[in-house]
Design an enzyme around this catalytic site. Structure first.
Site, PDB file in Angstrom:
ATOM      1  CB  CYS A  79      -0.876  -0.039   1.251  1.00 21.38           C
ATOM      2  SG  CYS A  79      -1.618   1.524   1.710  1.00 21.38           S
ATOM      3  CB  CYS A 404       3.126  19.756   6.010  1.00 20.35           C
ATOM      4  SG  CYS A 404       2.576  20.504   4.479  1.00 20.35           S
TER       5      CYS A 404
END
Ligand code: SAH
Length: 448
Positions: A79, A404
């Site tokens: 994933c 971020c």
């Protein structure tokens, strides 16, 4: 040395790259190895060579690094969501600190001190999910996450980092699609209806906004979808976002509320916020409170301050920190977010707040409106140079930069530092995204 594709080497991993890969050196060549950790002794196979850099994969773990742990999820590695689940949590925190230090030093050319990373206390920390819908290998409708670097879907029942209700919502939407013979959208052919499943949860009362992103207007059997989803505990609104474009962007710019409340409500640092389906909201709420508290401590706002909240989203930072200020001004590009910022400011008792829809870099100022304190919280690509130029000409006393992405943070801090007008304070990293290579930072810039 001439390294070739498919060659194998025994290597020790010496460090980690900013994207979370292990780094080895074979003679003069740097080799990036995904899922490898410092201290691993590995047999690696070379996949690609480019000048002095190569990319390899683990063929065999000869001796595991002490940082290695068993991943919490069986889909880890396949994933594309998590990248560090094979690393101890303490190891993740140290890696993230190092990543910030490296960016500050190498990209920013700065001496700024970097604090230890503030850890996150929750496993299923994510409060938002946009889960793609497609077909599995047997041709059944499924929902899950993209396999690394592909558009194949790995169906999932439970995602460790997501809120535990996501699985239930997905199961319910898939059941509805099967019963009503509604097909997943296929980007290549442009046929089919459902693109993604939407999920967002507010910690306050655990209310959930959920639904589907469809490629067309007028969702068939939408009342039945609402009936079914409202059976799930916590669901307070069922939505249909419409995205007709042939694009990788997940959400379209229009959302219809099929049933229930138009907005989700959450509380941050004692302030109440309405959150819309199209607006940004920090995905790790508890860490978000810690981050905002640090920003408040650093800015130390008073009743003389004119505070600008740039890239303000639904106004959360300014509203949480600006209780005392003379005036609060917010700027944000998403119209729904600005509408909610106005509402949120009003609900929380602000009489001196103004919000504008627009690009941060296009902002203009009136002489008597100059900010004394500024928060900038841009997306990953950092600030537009025009915004930095504007701030350097306005010279607010304090700027709190929330970021971020350490690389763009360092790039932007360098410009502020080189102007000679700002002193860069300590960098405070926060682990907003456990199990991934991402890290959030907060730093105060003071006028020299
Ligand atoms: N401060 C908010 C949002 C931060 S995320 C919070 O903590 O919740 C970054 C925000 O910047 C998003 O809401 C995004 O829509 C907005 N944005 C992106 N590019 C922008 C630009 N050029 N000008 C203004 N806002 C922008």
């Amino acid at each position: 040395m001439n390294m070739r594709k498919n060659e194998c080497f025994e290597v020790e991993i010496v460090s980690m790259s900013s994207d979370g890969s292990g780094v080895a050196r074979v003679d003069g060549t740097v080799v990036f190895v995904p899922f490898a950790l410092p201290g691993d002794l590995l047999e690696i196979k070379i996949l690609k060579v480019k000048n002095n850099i190569a990319f390899g994969k683990i063929a065999e773990v000869i001796k595991a690094s002490p940082l290695r742990v068993a991943p919490l999820c069986s889909d880890f590695g396949k994933c594309g969501g998590c990248s560090l689940m094979h690393m101890s949590y303490q190891g993740q925190l140290e890696y993230k600190k190092q990543k910030v230090c490296d960016a500050i030093k190498r990209i920013g050319k700065l001496e700024a001190e970097v604090e230890n990373v503030v850890c996150s206390d929750e496993e299923g920390y994510r409060n938002k999910a946009l889960v793609p819908v497609s077909y599995d290998e047997e041709g059944n409708i499924c929902a899950g996450f993209y396999r690394r670097r592909t558009h194949d879907i790995i169906p999932f029942e439970k995602c460790v980092i997501e809120n535990s209700s996501v699985g239930q919502i997905c199961e319910c939407v898939l059941k509805w699609m099967k019963e009503e013979n509604i097909k997943p959208y296929n980007q290549e052919t442009g046929k089919g209806t459902i693109r993604h499943i939407y999920f967002r949860r507010a910690a306050l009362e655990g209310k959930i906004m959920c639904g589907v992103v469809s490629a067309f207007e007028k969702l068939p059997a939408e009342e039945k979808l609402a009936d079914m989803l409202f059976e799930i505990p916590g669901v307070s609104s069922v939505i249909n976002n419409i995205n007709k474009e042939k694009t990788n962007v997940i959400l379209g710019n229009r959302t219809k509320v099929i049933r229930g409340e138009k907005y989700l409500k959450d509380v941050l640092l004692g302030k109440e916020f309405s959150i819309g389906s199209l607006s940004f909201y920090q995905i790790n709420r508890n860490q978000c409170e810690r981050l905002y508290s640090k920003a408040g401590e650093l800015l130390n706002l008073n009743e003389h301050d004119i505070l600008y909240d740039i890239y303000c989203g639904i106004g959360t930072i300014g509203i949480c920190l600006g209780d005392k200020v003379k005036k609060l001004v917010g700027v944000e590009i998403v119209p729904e977010a600005v509408k909610l910022a106005k509402l949120n400011a009003e609900v929380n008792g602000y009489k001196n707040a103004e919000y504008y829809v627009g690009k941060a870099e296009d902002m203009t100022f009136e002489e008597n409106e100059k900010p004394t304190a500024v928060v900038i919280d841009p997306p990953r690509k950092g600030c537009d140079p025009a915004l930095i130029e504007t701030l350097l000409s306005l010279e607010p006393e304090r700027i709190c930069y929330i970021s971020c992405d350490p690389a763009t943070l360092a790039r932007d801090l360098k410009i502020f530092a080189e102007s000679g007008k700002y002193k860069i304070g300590k960098v405070y990293p926060f682990d907003m995204f456990p199990q991934t290579e991402h890290v959030e930072c907060c730093v105060l810039l003071c006028r020299t």
